[in-house]
Design a protein around this motif. Structure first.
Motif, PDB file in Angstrom:
ATOM      1  N   ALA A 100       3.548  -9.246   4.104  1.00  0.00           N
ATOM      2  CA  ALA A 100       3.936  -8.952   2.726  1.00  0.00           C
ATOM      3  C   ALA A 100       3.073  -7.839   2.141  1.00  0.00           C
ATOM      4  O   ALA A 100       3.574  -6.939   1.458  1.00  0.00           O
ATOM      5  CB  ALA A 100       3.813 -10.218   1.876  1.00  0.00           C
ATOM      6  N   ARG A 101       1.777  -7.861   2.417  1.00  0.00           N
ATOM      7  CA  ARG A 101       0.881  -6.823   1.901  1.00  0.00           C
ATOM      8  C   ARG A 101       1.190  -5.472   2.545  1.00  0.00           C
ATOM      9  O   ARG A 101       1.190  -4.441   1.878  1.00  0.00           O
ATOM     10  CB  ARG A 101      -0.577  -7.213   2.136  1.00  0.00           C
ATOM     11  N   ALA A 102       1.472  -5.469   3.838  1.00  0.00           N
ATOM     12  CA  ALA A 102       1.820  -4.218   4.522  1.00  0.00           C
ATOM     13  C   ALA A 102       3.097  -3.629   3.939  1.00  0.00           C
ATOM     14  O   ALA A 102       3.184  -2.414   3.721  1.00  0.00           O
ATOM     15  CB  ALA A 102       1.986  -4.471   6.028  1.00  0.00           C
ATOM     16  N   ILE A 121      -3.862  -0.088   3.971  1.00  0.00           N
ATOM     17  CA  ILE A 121      -4.639   0.247   2.774  1.00  0.00           C
ATOM     18  C   ILE A 121      -5.925   0.995   3.126  1.00  0.00           C
ATOM     19  O   ILE A 121      -6.449   1.749   2.321  1.00  0.00           O
ATOM     20  CB  ILE A 121      -4.945  -1.027   1.959  1.00  0.00           C
ATOM     21  N   HIS A 122      -6.401   0.815   4.345  1.00  0.00           N
ATOM     22  CA  HIS A 122      -7.658   1.444   4.758  1.00  0.00           C
ATOM     23  C   HIS A 122      -7.535   2.955   4.915  1.00  0.00           C
ATOM     24  O   HIS A 122      -8.533   3.652   4.963  1.00  0.00           O
ATOM     25  CB  HIS A 122      -8.160   0.819   6.059  1.00  0.00           C
ATOM     26  N   ASP A 127      -7.985   8.846  -4.703  1.00  0.00           N
ATOM     27  CA  ASP A 127      -6.923   9.278  -5.603  1.00  0.00           C
ATOM     28  C   ASP A 127      -5.645   8.478  -5.359  1.00  0.00           C
ATOM     29  O   ASP A 127      -4.967   8.057  -6.305  1.00  0.00           O
ATOM     30  CB  ASP A 127      -6.674  10.777  -5.431  1.00  0.00           C
ATOM     31  N   GLN A 128      -5.300   8.263  -4.096  1.00  0.00           N
ATOM     32  CA  GLN A 128      -4.102   7.500  -3.772  1.00  0.00           C
ATOM     33  C   GLN A 128      -4.224   6.054  -4.245  1.00  0.00           C
ATOM     34  O   GLN A 128      -3.258   5.483  -4.761  1.00  0.00           O
ATOM     35  CB  GLN A 128      -3.827   7.552  -2.272  1.00  0.00           C
ATOM     36  N   CYS A 129      -5.404   5.454  -4.082  1.00  0.00           N
ATOM     37  CA  CYS A 129      -5.617   4.084  -4.561  1.00  0.00           C
ATOM     38  C   CYS A 129      -5.427   4.011  -6.065  1.00  0.00           C
ATOM     39  O   CYS A 129      -4.768   3.099  -6.574  1.00  0.00           O
ATOM     40  CB  CYS A 129      -7.017   3.593  -4.196  1.00  0.00           C
ATOM     41  N   GLN A 130      -6.000   4.965  -6.787  1.00  0.00           N
ATOM     42  CA  GLN A 130      -5.878   4.958  -8.240  1.00  0.00           C
ATOM     43  C   GLN A 130      -4.431   5.148  -8.678  1.00  0.00           C
ATOM     44  O   GLN A 130      -3.960   4.476  -9.599  1.00  0.00           O
ATOM     45  CB  GLN A 130      -6.790   6.026  -8.846  1.00  0.00           C
ATOM     46  N   GLN A 131      -3.698   6.040  -8.016  1.00  0.00           N
ATOM     47  CA  GLN A 131      -2.279   6.223  -8.323  1.00  0.00           C
ATOM     48  C   GLN A 131      -1.496   4.944  -8.055  1.00  0.00           C
ATOM     49  O   GLN A 131      -0.634   4.545  -8.854  1.00  0.00           O
ATOM     50  CB  GLN A 131      -1.693   7.357  -7.484  1.00  0.00           C
TER      51      GLN A 131
END
Length: 152
Positions: A100-102, A121-122, A127-131
């Protein structure tokens, strides 16, 4: 003389922050950043950036890019932000939390047009995480507003 397929060289990740080669550290090493039960990590000692190793990897393949404290925090916040969607997917579709997370990471990455699509997620940048955090928070808020305002 070795006969058969050639042995691939071990990965040697580079630090995105200073360009130095990361060093594989394990529990008991002086610079090891985790408890003993965590497993090996690739570590850049000068930047304090690290990344874990794929589970059951015999070649110590890194999970993604090395992450400093700021990126590790952003990844953690993204996990927390995605958790309501992941829990709903697990209940609704009867998949495990990892799948589900993937799927959630793939969905957000596709929606935001990340190119190439990160495998997990790794591999996301700060910037991508913040977006992604902003997008998911807005998505959840819009769903709550739509479900709360309908139907009288």
């Amino acid at each position: 003389m070795r006969v058969g397929r050639p042995v691939k060289a071990l990965p040697q990740p580079l630090c995105d922050y200073c360009g130095a080669h990361a060093v594989l550290t394990r529990a008991g090493d002086q610079a090891y950043p985790y408890r003993e039960d965590h497993g090996p990590v690739w570590l850049c000692a000068s930047c304090q950036a690290w990344i874990g190793v794929l589970a059951r990897s015999t070649r110590n393949i890194p999970l993604g890019r090395l992450a400093d404290a700021q990126l590790r925090d952003a990844k953690s916040r993204l996990h927390d932000t995605l958790e309501p969607l992941v829990a709903g997917k697990v209940r609704r579709d009867r998949v495990n939390a990892f799948e589900a997370r993937a799927r959630a990471i793939r969905w957000v990455s596709t929606e935001l047009g990340f190119d190439p699509l990160p495998p997990n997620i790794h591999a996301l940048s700060l910037d991508q995480c913040q977006q992604a955090i902003q997008y998911v928070e807005t998505f959840i808020a819009n769903r709550r507003n739509a479900s709360g305002s309908g139907g009288v």
